[in-house]
Design a protein around this motif. Structure first.
Motif, PDB file in Angstrom:
ATOM      1  N   UNK A  21       0.828  -1.203   0.000  1.00 39.46           N
ATOM      2  CA  UNK A  21       0.000   0.000   0.000  1.00 39.46           C
ATOM      3  C   UNK A  21       0.865   1.257   0.000  1.00 39.46           C
ATOM      4  N   UNK A  22       1.907   1.252   0.843  1.00 44.45           N
ATOM      5  CA  UNK A  22       2.798   2.401   0.919  1.00 44.45           C
ATOM      6  C   UNK A  22       3.548   2.616  -0.393  1.00 44.45           C
ATOM      7  N   UNK A  23       4.010   1.528  -1.009  1.00 40.22           N
ATOM      8  CA  UNK A  23       4.757   1.635  -2.267  1.00 40.22           C
ATOM      9  C   UNK A  23       3.883   2.213  -3.371  1.00 40.22           C
ATOM     10  N   UNK A  24       2.653   1.711  -3.485  1.00 39.38           N
ATOM     11  CA  UNK A  24       1.742   2.200  -4.527  1.00 39.38           C
ATOM     12  C   UNK A  24       1.404   3.663  -4.289  1.00 39.38           C
ATOM     13  N   UNK A  25       1.122   4.002  -3.032  1.00 37.97           N
ATOM     14  CA  UNK A  25       0.808   5.402  -2.713  1.00 37.97           C
ATOM     15  C   UNK A  25       1.985   6.305  -3.079  1.00 37.97           C
ATOM     16  N   UNK A  26       3.194   5.878  -2.722  1.00 38.09           N
ATOM     17  CA  UNK A  26       4.385   6.669  -3.024  1.00 38.09           C
ATOM     18  C   UNK A  26       4.575   6.822  -4.532  1.00 38.09           C
ATOM     19  N   UNK A  47      -3.022  -2.969  -3.290  1.00 39.07           N
ATOM     20  CA  UNK A  47      -2.864  -2.029  -4.405  1.00 39.07           C
ATOM     21  C   UNK A  47      -4.031  -1.044  -4.409  1.00 39.07           C
ATOM     22  N   UNK A  48      -5.243  -1.575  -4.252  1.00 41.19           N
ATOM     23  CA  UNK A  48      -6.410  -0.708  -4.208  1.00 41.19           C
ATOM     24  C   UNK A  48      -6.347   0.295  -3.075  1.00 41.19           C
ATOM     25  N   UNK A  49      -5.849  -0.148  -1.909  1.00 39.35           N
ATOM     26  CA  UNK A  49      -5.711   0.769  -0.775  1.00 39.35           C
ATOM     27  C   UNK A  49      -4.686   1.860  -1.091  1.00 39.35           C
ATOM     28  N   UNK A  50      -3.590   1.481  -1.755  1.00 34.50           N
ATOM     29  CA  UNK A  50      -2.582   2.473  -2.106  1.00 34.50           C
ATOM     30  C   UNK A  50      -3.122   3.527  -3.050  1.00 34.50           C
ATOM     31  N   UNK A  51      -3.939   3.088  -4.006  1.00 33.75           N
ATOM     32  CA  UNK A  51      -4.569   4.040  -4.926  1.00 33.75           C
ATOM     33  C   UNK A  51      -5.491   4.980  -4.163  1.00 33.75           C
ATOM     34  N   UNK A  52      -6.301   4.399  -3.282  1.00 36.78           N
ATOM     35  CA  UNK A  52      -7.270   5.199  -2.528  1.00 36.78           C
ATOM     36  C   UNK A  52      -6.583   6.193  -1.599  1.00 36.78           C
ATOM     37  N   UNK A  53      -5.424   5.829  -1.060  1.00 38.16           N
ATOM     38  CA  UNK A  53      -4.744   6.684  -0.090  1.00 38.16           C
ATOM     39  C   UNK A  53      -3.794   7.690  -0.736  1.00 38.16           C
ATOM     40  N   UNK A  55      -2.551  10.826  -3.394  1.00 34.29           N
ATOM     41  CA  UNK A  55      -3.076  12.162  -3.679  1.00 34.29           C
ATOM     42  C   UNK A  55      -3.697  12.250  -5.068  1.00 34.29           C
ATOM     43  N   UNK A  56      -3.702  11.124  -5.786  1.00 31.52           N
ATOM     44  CA  UNK A  56      -4.170  11.090  -7.171  1.00 31.52           C
ATOM     45  C   UNK A  56      -5.615  10.606  -7.211  1.00 31.52           C
ATOM     46  N   UNK A  57      -6.417  11.216  -8.070  1.00 29.57           N
ATOM     47  CA  UNK A  57      -7.782  10.740  -8.285  1.00 29.57           C
ATOM     48  C   UNK A  57      -7.722   9.339  -8.874  1.00 29.57           C
ATOM     49  N   UNK A  58      -8.414   8.399  -8.253  1.00 26.83           N
ATOM     50  CA  UNK A  58      -8.394   7.024  -8.731  1.00 26.83           C
ATOM     51  C   UNK A  58      -8.797   6.881 -10.185  1.00 26.83           C
ATOM     52  N   UNK A  59      -9.616   7.787 -10.677  1.00 29.90           N
ATOM     53  CA  UNK A  59     -10.028   7.740 -12.074  1.00 29.90           C
ATOM     54  C   UNK A  59      -8.864   8.004 -13.022  1.00 29.90           C
ATOM     55  N   UNK A  60      -7.797   8.609 -12.501  1.00 32.02           N
ATOM     56  CA  UNK A  60      -6.643   8.937 -13.333  1.00 32.02           C
ATOM     57  C   UNK A  60      -5.562   7.858 -13.298  1.00 32.02           C
ATOM     58  N   UNK A  61      -5.813   6.765 -12.568  1.00 28.60           N
ATOM     59  CA  UNK A  61      -4.843   5.684 -12.454  1.00 28.60           C
ATOM     60  C   UNK A  61      -5.242   4.541 -13.384  1.00 28.60           C
ATOM     61  N   UNK A  89     -11.061  -2.113  -5.704  1.00 30.84           N
ATOM     62  CA  UNK A  89     -11.867  -0.943  -5.379  1.00 30.84           C
ATOM     63  C   UNK A  89     -12.097  -0.032  -6.566  1.00 30.84           C
ATOM     64  N   UNK A  90     -12.210  -0.622  -7.756  1.00 27.74           N
ATOM     65  CA  UNK A  90     -12.414   0.156  -8.980  1.00 27.74           C
ATOM     66  C   UNK A  90     -13.788  -0.142  -9.568  1.00 27.74           C
ATOM     67  N   UNK A  91     -14.235   0.720 -10.465  1.00 29.65           N
ATOM     68  CA  UNK A  91     -15.492   0.470 -11.161  1.00 29.65           C
ATOM     69  C   UNK A  91     -15.314  -0.581 -12.248  1.00 29.65           C
TER      70      UNK A  91
END
Length: 266
Positions: A21-26, A47-53, A55-61, A89-91
């Protein structure tokens, strides 16, 4: 070729949930926009948690994952793809690969599942991984959507000329895993020389070489912030024609990922 960010973030063996989670967020906060995982990695939720946490909008990942070799029968592929959507955690999944054409892979049933998952909006694009060219051609004939990507081991010691040419011919991305050969590139004299010339790391040289090739995407894995940032810096490294020729001329060719049941050994 589909619009896929050409330097993505790999998560293979990043199986400690907190670290992943930390690696993906970073990585996302550094600038990466493309994250690659797989059902078999056991880290889709992290991975989903890293995306959610981040600063990037998940829609842009751009999120890519892969069907396990045990989940390639039609019903298993469909069911497990929905489970991946929930864990991530994606659509919808931006890119869903068949991880390996082995074990439960069925050229008819597996591809039919990909077609239906795409038609139902569960996945936005479909990919294959570790296929031989004859297997690619057979799958492309059955696919309703265009093939978006083929993921294989690719680095200066395994340049994959034939698969690169096939990707250009059929206009899909060839996505390179192990793009720095698990840092074996650091021991290659030609890469060391180019790295010294540009005051860059060997990893950056390997990644920049891949990015100089048509239709190539690289997904280096990393955990710590320094490594993540170093890989990202490859985007700013401009190799000249002499550098590329030097790396193209490396004599040592070998695989890192290899086993008896691999498609190329059949």
């Amino acid at each position: 070729m589909q619009d896929i960010s050409r330097l993505g973030f790999g998560t293979y063996e990043n199986d400690d949930p907190e670290q992943c989670t930390e690696s993906v967020r970073t990585a996302l906060n550094v600038g990466y926009e493309h994250v690659d995982t797989a059902q078999s990695y056991g880290n889709e939720a992290a991975v989903g948690d890293g995306i959610a946490e981040s600063d990037v909008d998940g829609e842009d990942v751009f999120v890519a994952t892969k069907l396990s070799t045990e989940n390639l029968a039609y019903d298993d592929a469909v069911e497990s793809a929905h489970e991946s959507v929930e864990r991530l955690g994606v659509d919808s999944i931006d890119l869903l690969y068949v991880h390996w054409p082995i074990n439960t892979y069925d050229p008819e049933g597996t591809i039919e599942a990909l077609n239906d998952l795409h038609a139902d909006g569960v996945v936005d694009a479909v990919g294959l991984s570790n296929f031989r060219i004859d297997q690619l051609d057979a799958a492309i004939e059955r696919l309703d959507p265009p093939l978006a990507a083929h993921q294989v081991e690719c680095h200066p010691m395994l340049p994959q000329e034939d698969l690169r040419a096939h990707a250009v011919e059929h206009d899909y991305a060839l996505v390179a895993y192990c793009p720095i050969a698990r840092n074996q590139v650091a021991d290659v004299p030609e890469i060391q020389a180019v790295a010294e010339k540009h005051d860059a790391s060997p990893a950056q040289v390997s990644l920049a070489w891949l990015l100089s090739k048509e239709n190539l995407v690289a997904i280096p894995k990393a955990t710590g912030e320094a490594h993540i940032r170093d890989n990202w810096g490859a985007r700013d490294l401009e190799l000249d024609a002499e550098d590329i020729e030097t790396i193209d001329g490396i004599d040592e060719h070998h695989r890192i990922v290899d086993f008896e049941a691999a498609p190329w050994n059949q």
